[in-house]
Motif scaffolding. Structure first.
Motif, PDB file in Angstrom:
ATOM      1  N   LYS A 101      -9.071   4.202   2.200  1.00 59.75           N
ATOM      2  CA  LYS A 101      -8.259   3.237   2.934  1.00 59.75           C
ATOM      3  C   LYS A 101      -8.776   2.950   4.334  1.00 59.75           C
ATOM      4  N   THR A 102      -9.499   3.898   4.937  1.00 65.68           N
ATOM      5  CA  THR A 102     -10.036   3.663   6.278  1.00 65.68           C
ATOM      6  C   THR A 102     -11.439   3.074   6.185  1.00 65.68           C
ATOM      7  N   LYS A 103     -11.805   2.278   7.193  1.00 67.69           N
ATOM      8  CA  LYS A 103     -13.125   1.651   7.191  1.00 67.69           C
ATOM      9  C   LYS A 103     -14.238   2.689   7.200  1.00 67.69           C
ATOM     10  N   SER A 104     -14.021   3.765   7.929  1.00 70.00           N
ATOM     11  CA  SER A 104     -15.043   4.798   8.014  1.00 70.00           C
ATOM     12  C   SER A 104     -15.322   5.422   6.648  1.00 70.00           C
ATOM     13  N   PHE A 105     -14.262   5.770   5.916  1.00 71.04           N
ATOM     14  CA  PHE A 105     -14.457   6.389   4.606  1.00 71.04           C
ATOM     15  C   PHE A 105     -14.998   5.373   3.608  1.00 71.04           C
ATOM     16  N   GLN A 106     -14.578   4.132   3.717  1.00 70.91           N
ATOM     17  CA  GLN A 106     -15.133   3.081   2.857  1.00 70.91           C
ATOM     18  C   GLN A 106     -16.644   2.971   3.063  1.00 70.91           C
ATOM     19  N   ALA A 107     -17.067   3.019   4.325  1.00 74.96           N
ATOM     20  CA  ALA A 107     -18.499   2.940   4.606  1.00 74.96           C
ATOM     21  C   ALA A 107     -19.223   4.176   4.085  1.00 74.96           C
ATOM     22  N   PHE A 108     -18.557   5.321   4.164  1.00 77.07           N
ATOM     23  CA  PHE A 108     -19.187   6.561   3.712  1.00 77.07           C
ATOM     24  C   PHE A 108     -19.438   6.557   2.208  1.00 77.07           C
ATOM     25  N   VAL A 109     -18.467   6.075   1.421  1.00 84.98           N
ATOM     26  CA  VAL A 109     -18.612   6.123  -0.033  1.00 84.98           C
ATOM     27  C   VAL A 109     -19.422   4.963  -0.587  1.00 84.98           C
ATOM     28  N   ALA A 110     -19.690   3.944   0.240  1.00 87.23           N
ATOM     29  CA  ALA A 110     -20.357   2.732  -0.250  1.00 87.23           C
ATOM     30  C   ALA A 110     -21.685   2.991  -0.967  1.00 87.23           C
ATOM     31  N   PRO A 111     -22.567   3.866  -0.466  1.00 89.28           N
ATOM     32  CA  PRO A 111     -23.837   4.071  -1.178  1.00 89.28           C
ATOM     33  C   PRO A 111     -23.661   4.569  -2.605  1.00 89.28           C
ATOM     34  N   TRP A 112     -22.637   5.378  -2.861  1.00 92.66           N
ATOM     35  CA  TRP A 112     -22.424   5.887  -4.220  1.00 92.66           C
ATOM     36  C   TRP A 112     -21.772   4.832  -5.106  1.00 92.66           C
ATOM     37  N   LEU A 113     -21.081   3.871  -4.504  1.00 97.27           N
ATOM     38  CA  LEU A 113     -20.590   2.739  -5.284  1.00 97.27           C
ATOM     39  C   LEU A 113     -21.752   1.858  -5.712  1.00 97.27           C
ATOM     40  N   ASP A 114     -22.744   1.729  -4.833  1.00 92.32           N
ATOM     41  CA  ASP A 114     -23.927   0.936  -5.176  1.00 92.32           C
ATOM     42  C   ASP A 114     -24.699   1.546  -6.343  1.00 92.32           C
ATOM     43  N   THR A 115     -24.765   2.870  -6.392  1.00 92.50           N
ATOM     44  CA  THR A 115     -25.502   3.537  -7.470  1.00 92.50           C
ATOM     45  C   THR A 115     -24.666   3.705  -8.735  1.00 92.50           C
TER      46      THR A 115
ATOM     47  N   VAL B 158      -9.179  -4.314  -5.012  1.00 94.59           N
ATOM     48  CA  VAL B 158      -8.789  -4.484  -3.606  1.00 94.59           C
ATOM     49  C   VAL B 158      -8.205  -3.190  -3.059  1.00 94.59           C
ATOM     50  N   HIS B 159      -7.331  -2.564  -3.845  1.00 93.29           N
ATOM     51  CA  HIS B 159      -6.783  -1.253  -3.498  1.00 93.29           C
ATOM     52  C   HIS B 159      -7.285  -0.254  -4.545  1.00 93.29           C
ATOM     53  N   ALA B 160      -8.576  -0.071  -4.535  1.00 88.88           N
ATOM     54  CA  ALA B 160      -9.244   0.616  -5.645  1.00 88.88           C
ATOM     55  C   ALA B 160      -8.918   2.103  -5.705  1.00 88.88           C
ATOM     56  N   ARG B 161      -8.856   2.591  -6.941  1.00 89.07           N
ATOM     57  CA  ARG B 161      -8.859   4.022  -7.226  1.00 89.07           C
ATOM     58  C   ARG B 161     -10.239   4.334  -7.781  1.00 89.07           C
ATOM     59  N   TYR B 162     -10.935   5.269  -7.156  1.00 86.31           N
ATOM     60  CA  TYR B 162     -12.311   5.552  -7.540  1.00 86.31           C
ATOM     61  C   TYR B 162     -12.393   6.830  -8.364  1.00 86.31           C
ATOM     62  N   ILE B 163     -13.324   6.819  -9.309  1.00 88.42           N
ATOM     63  CA  ILE B 163     -13.644   8.026 -10.060  1.00 88.42           C
ATOM     64  C   ILE B 163     -15.144   8.282  -9.942  1.00 88.42           C
ATOM     65  N   SER B 164     -15.533   9.511 -10.205  1.00 88.08           N
ATOM     66  CA  SER B 164     -16.939   9.887 -10.219  1.00 88.08           C
ATOM     67  C   SER B 164     -17.410   9.937 -11.665  1.00 88.08           C
TER      68      SER B 164
END
Length: 414
Positions: free
Chosen positions: A100-114, A152-158
């Protein structure tokens, strides 16, 4: 390759958070007790802050002590069918997380790309078991569509397992040693005689020597960070003189039992799962005194090859009442509740059943009270941290790790 605007946004967001982390003294020896997500993220942020320093000789020396044989705490359990070679798989800890925070969104972004992290756009239903249905003489559970999760309000899984992200975080650490199957003793359980280590030189008088449960020394450290659940943190810090000891028990935690069910390929599924008598659903909120939510594992992204696998979380309040009960007795109660919810018969009963108890699963969040935040004893350079310091979710692990890294940096600037 030319950097994109999106990459620049990510970099700016992350570096804004790192700005308050001093890199002048990250060559200090740092001990992290616990190899869950909070511990891994703390090590990651400390290493990343160090990498921004022009002086490459200044690097963190971090040791993570983990009592189990694996990292991450995004727990996955699986079994293999000997006939088909296929797996049943259950994410029996956290099922998903949000950013939900911009910082954490930026942190997880590389793993969303992969695609290691993926959004789960689940169809959510509300399920009332047959015995608790509001309909008179109802013979089947009542299932009603509730919502669909979106990006938009995503729930992420690994993927392919919930453990995969934690292992990737651990593998990326360059200046961190992870010591498995090691229990750190309470910080004052073993005392040092006047003659021990008399010739050893330390950077400063604030260094702490840690021991394992047998009394063997684990080394001297400038900073000690405890990321264990608060029930365990209380025991580790008890009698140590930790200045924030009374605050450790302020957040209240509850247990959770997880029931894992699996069906063979050749078996018919309960009608509640095969969509013949109910709307298609992936997650169900259960109107029950025992069960809380049901998750269909083989409906998740990247899980198509699984055998039918269902994970059920019991209610936290019910789990807490029964936290010390015999787990086999608890399993039988959960199976009875699950049978009412999913409505199976002899032919469609699950062939695989398992149960797990989490003693410290959920933090009771008081919306009227400010989050506790990490607990710091500056005089000893000890920190007690964890997701329970805020909202008790996975993003809270990141926030606790970020606060810890900032605290260590700011202490050096004082």
């Amino acid at each position: 390759m030319m950097a994109t605007h999106k990459d620049s946004i990510r970099f700016t967001a992350i570096m804004t958070e790192y700005a308050s982390i001093s890199t002048d003294t990250l060559s200090s020896k740092i001990a992290i007790i616990g190899g869950g997500l909070t511990g891994l993220l703390t090590a990651t942020l400390l290493e990343r802050a160090s990498s921004q320093n022009d002086n490459q000789a200044i690097t963190p020396h971090i040791t993570i002590f983990e009592k189990s044989r694996s990292v991450g705490r995004l727990a996955t359990r699986y079994r293999t069918d000997s006939d088909t070679g296929k797996n049943w798989q259950w994410a029996f800890g956290a099922q998903f997380f949000t950013a939900k925070t911009k910082s954490f969104q930026a942190f997880v972004a590389p793993w969303l790309d992969t695609r290691l992290l993926q959004p789960w756009c689940a169809k959510v239903a509300e399920l009332t078991p047959a015995s608790e249905s509001q309909h008179n003489n109802a013979q089947s559970p009542d299932i009603k569509s509730k919502e669909q999760w979106d990006t938009v309000h995503a729930r992420y899984i690994s993927t392919p397992k919930m453990t995969s992200w934690g292992r990737e975080l651990a593998a990326a650490l360059k200046h961190t040693d992870i010591v498995f199957k090691t229990r750190v003793a309470p910080l004052v359980q073993f005392t040092q005689s006047p003659t021990q280590h008399q010739n050893e030189k330390h950077q400063n008088e604030k260094q702490t020597e840690l021991f394992d449960e047998t009394g063997a020394s684990l080394g001297w450290f400038d900073w000690v960070i405890c990321t264990a659940p608060n029930g365990q943190a209380v025991e580790l810090m008890a009698g140590s003189g930790f200045s924030q000891q009374d605050n450790i028990t302020e957040p209240k935690m509850q247990a959770c039992y997880t029931l894992m069910l699996g069906w063979d390929d050749s078996q018919p599924l309960p009608e509640t799962l095969n969509n013949q008598m109910a709307p298609q659903w992936d997650v169900a909120y259960v109107n029950s005194t025992v069960l809380d939510r049901i998750f269909i594992e083989h409906h998740k992204p990247g899980h198509d090859g699984l055998l039918p696998s269902i994970t059920i979380h019991a209610r936290n309040d019910w789990s807490q009442i029964h936290v010390d009960d015999d787990i086999e007795a608890v399993k039988e109660q959960l199976l009875q509740a699950a049978k009412q919810a999913l409505d199976w018969d002899e032919n469609s009963a699950p062939s695989q059943t398992d149960c797990h108890r989490w003693r410290y699963a959920a933090t009771i969040v008081d919306t009227d009270t400010k989050a506790l935040g990490i607990l710091v004893d500056e005089s000893k350079q000890w920190i007690v941290s964890g997701d329970w310091c805020t909202k008790g979710n996975i993003e809270s692990c990141y926030q606790a790790a970020l606060q810890t890294a900032q605290t260590i940096g700011q202490a050096q600037q004082a």
